[in-house]
Design a protein around this motif. Structure first.
Motif, PDB file in Angstrom:
ATOM      1  N   MET A   1     -59.925 -17.831  39.673  1.00 26.41           N
ATOM      2  CA  MET A   1     -60.417 -19.079  40.262  1.00 26.41           C
ATOM      3  C   MET A   1     -59.275 -20.045  40.582  1.00 26.41           C
ATOM      4  SD  MET A   1     -63.508 -18.541  40.782  1.00 26.41           S
ATOM      5  CE  MET A   1     -63.980 -20.139  41.368  1.00 26.41           C
ATOM      6  N   LEU A   2     -58.270 -20.108  39.702  1.00 27.69           N
ATOM      7  CA  LEU A   2     -57.119 -20.963  39.989  1.00 27.69           C
ATOM      8  C   LEU A   2     -56.360 -20.477  41.220  1.00 27.69           C
ATOM      9  CD1 LEU A   2     -55.468 -21.984  36.611  1.00 27.69           C
ATOM     10  CD2 LEU A   2     -56.184 -23.487  38.432  1.00 27.69           C
ATOM     11  N   LEU A   3     -56.199 -19.173  41.334  1.00 25.51           N
ATOM     12  CA  LEU A   3     -55.523 -18.628  42.518  1.00 25.51           C
ATOM     13  C   LEU A   3     -56.338 -18.870  43.783  1.00 25.51           C
ATOM     14  CD1 LEU A   3     -54.154 -15.307  41.032  1.00 25.51           C
ATOM     15  CD2 LEU A   3     -52.807 -17.241  41.832  1.00 25.51           C
TER      16      LEU A   3
ATOM     17  N   CYS B   1     -48.172 -11.263  33.366  1.00 22.84           N
ATOM     18  CA  CYS B   1     -48.316 -10.117  34.253  1.00 22.84           C
ATOM     19  C   CYS B   1     -49.683 -10.126  34.927  1.00 22.84           C
ATOM     20  CB  CYS B   1     -48.101  -8.831  33.482  1.00 22.84           C
ATOM     21  SG  CYS B   1     -48.100  -7.392  34.542  1.00 22.84           S
ATOM     22  N   TRP B   2     -50.705 -10.543  34.209  1.00 25.23           N
ATOM     23  CA  TRP B   2     -52.045 -10.590  34.774  1.00 25.23           C
ATOM     24  C   TRP B   2     -52.121 -11.591  35.927  1.00 25.23           C
ATOM     25  CZ3 TRP B   2     -55.894  -7.458  34.880  1.00 25.23           C
ATOM     26  CH2 TRP B   2     -57.128  -7.896  35.348  1.00 25.23           C
ATOM     27  N   VAL B   3     -51.462 -12.735  35.762  1.00 29.89           N
ATOM     28  CA  VAL B   3     -51.428 -13.736  36.837  1.00 29.89           C
ATOM     29  C   VAL B   3     -50.740 -13.144  38.068  1.00 29.89           C
ATOM     30  CG1 VAL B   3     -50.428 -15.948  37.523  1.00 29.89           C
ATOM     31  CG2 VAL B   3     -51.548 -15.746  35.322  1.00 29.89           C
TER      32      VAL B   3
ATOM     33  N   ILE C   1     -51.092 -10.910  43.554  1.00 28.58           N
ATOM     34  CA  ILE C   1     -50.797  -9.862  44.532  1.00 28.58           C
ATOM     35  C   ILE C   1     -52.078  -9.298  45.123  1.00 28.58           C
ATOM     36  CG2 ILE C   1     -49.878  -7.526  44.766  1.00 28.58           C
ATOM     37  CD1 ILE C   1     -47.681  -8.386  42.749  1.00 28.58           C
ATOM     38  N   VAL C   2     -53.080  -9.051  44.289  1.00 31.71           N
ATOM     39  CA  VAL C   2     -54.348  -8.501  44.776  1.00 31.71           C
ATOM     40  C   VAL C   2     -55.024  -9.486  45.734  1.00 31.71           C
ATOM     41  CG1 VAL C   2     -56.688  -7.875  44.068  1.00 31.71           C
ATOM     42  CG2 VAL C   2     -54.729  -6.940  42.851  1.00 31.71           C
ATOM     43  N   ILE C   3     -55.030 -10.745  45.383  1.00 27.94           N
ATOM     44  CA  ILE C   3     -55.669 -11.744  46.234  1.00 27.94           C
ATOM     45  C   ILE C   3     -54.921 -11.884  47.554  1.00 27.94           C
ATOM     46  CG2 ILE C   3     -56.075 -14.220  46.470  1.00 27.94           C
ATOM     47  CD1 ILE C   3     -56.952 -14.228  43.563  1.00 27.94           C
TER      48      ILE C   3
ATOM     49  N   ASN D   1     -58.019  -8.552  52.428  1.00 26.74           N
ATOM     50  CA  ASN D   1     -58.315  -9.016  53.772  1.00 26.74           C
ATOM     51  C   ASN D   1     -59.147 -10.288  53.767  1.00 26.74           C
ATOM     52  OD1 ASN D   1     -57.414  -8.230  56.195  1.00 26.74           O
ATOM     53  ND2 ASN D   1     -58.922  -6.624  56.524  1.00 26.74           N
ATOM     54  N   VAL D   2     -60.026 -10.443  52.829  1.00 24.95           N
ATOM     55  CA  VAL D   2     -60.897 -11.618  52.767  1.00 24.95           C
ATOM     56  C   VAL D   2     -60.060 -12.873  52.563  1.00 24.95           C
ATOM     57  CG1 VAL D   2     -62.748 -12.727  51.466  1.00 24.95           C
ATOM     58  CG2 VAL D   2     -62.821 -10.279  51.904  1.00 24.95           C
TER      59      VAL D   2
END
Length: 181
Positions: A16-18, A153-155, A160-162, A166-167
């Motif tokens: 949510m922060l990202l 690392c999770w952040v 990277i995933v976000i 494409n969305v």
């Protein structure tokens, strides 16, 4: 059961922060549209400019040159005033936009620092050490427990995933600088 729920909540908060960080320009744009509408002075200048232009179109240049020149000077004066009013509004929009973007990024950074500080010793996810073999130490940072994934690392993984999805790229183009005020 509680550590898993805690890890899911932290993962959700990171996501949510990202997401908020990506959407800051979109929110700023909406706030600016509401806060900085065209002033009544600008609207009055625009209507008087249109009136003067229609009046100028009705005057014959050859027969009434003095009247035509007078109207032309009035038009030039109104255009100058209109440009000054628009430039002042654009400068105010720029200042507020810069401040709001900076404040939003600062809030996200503070949120990440608080989360990383709070969960620095506890792993978010614990897996078999063989699964993470070459990167086990890096993924475990700052917990130091091999076979686990730490908050830092999770952040980075979530970011990277976000960014690669494409969305989120479509959301960035919607919230980005596609239109100037």
């Amino acid at each position: 059961m509680a550590p898993y729920i805690d890890a899911v909540v932290v993962a959700f908060l990171v996501f949510m922060l990202l997401l908020f960080q990506i959407c800051i320009p979109f929110f700023v744009k909406k706030i600016l549209k509401i806060a900085f509408r065209v002033s009544s002075k600008e609207l009055d200048l625009q209507t008087s400019l249109l009136d003067l232009q229609s009046e100028k179109d009705q005057v014959d240049v050859k027969e009434e040159f003095a009247k035509y020149a007078k109207i032309e000077r009035k038009i030039n004066k109104v255009v100058t005033e209109l440009k000054e009013a628009r430039n002042a509004r654009r400068f105010d929009i720029f200042k507020v936009s810069w401040i709001l973007n900076l404040a939003g990024k600062f809030l996200c950074a503070v949120g990440f620092v608080i989360m990383i500080w709070s969960y620095r010793t506890s792993p978010l996810v614990t897996l078999k050490e063989e699964w993470l073999f070459p990167l086990a130490g890096i993924l475990a940072f700052p917990t130091g427990q091999s076979g686990s994934i730490g908050i830092t690392c999770w952040v980075l993984i979530c970011k990277i995933v976000i960014e690669k999805s494409n969305v989120m790229n479509k959301l960035k183009t919607i919230s980005g600088k596609s239109k100037q005020y």
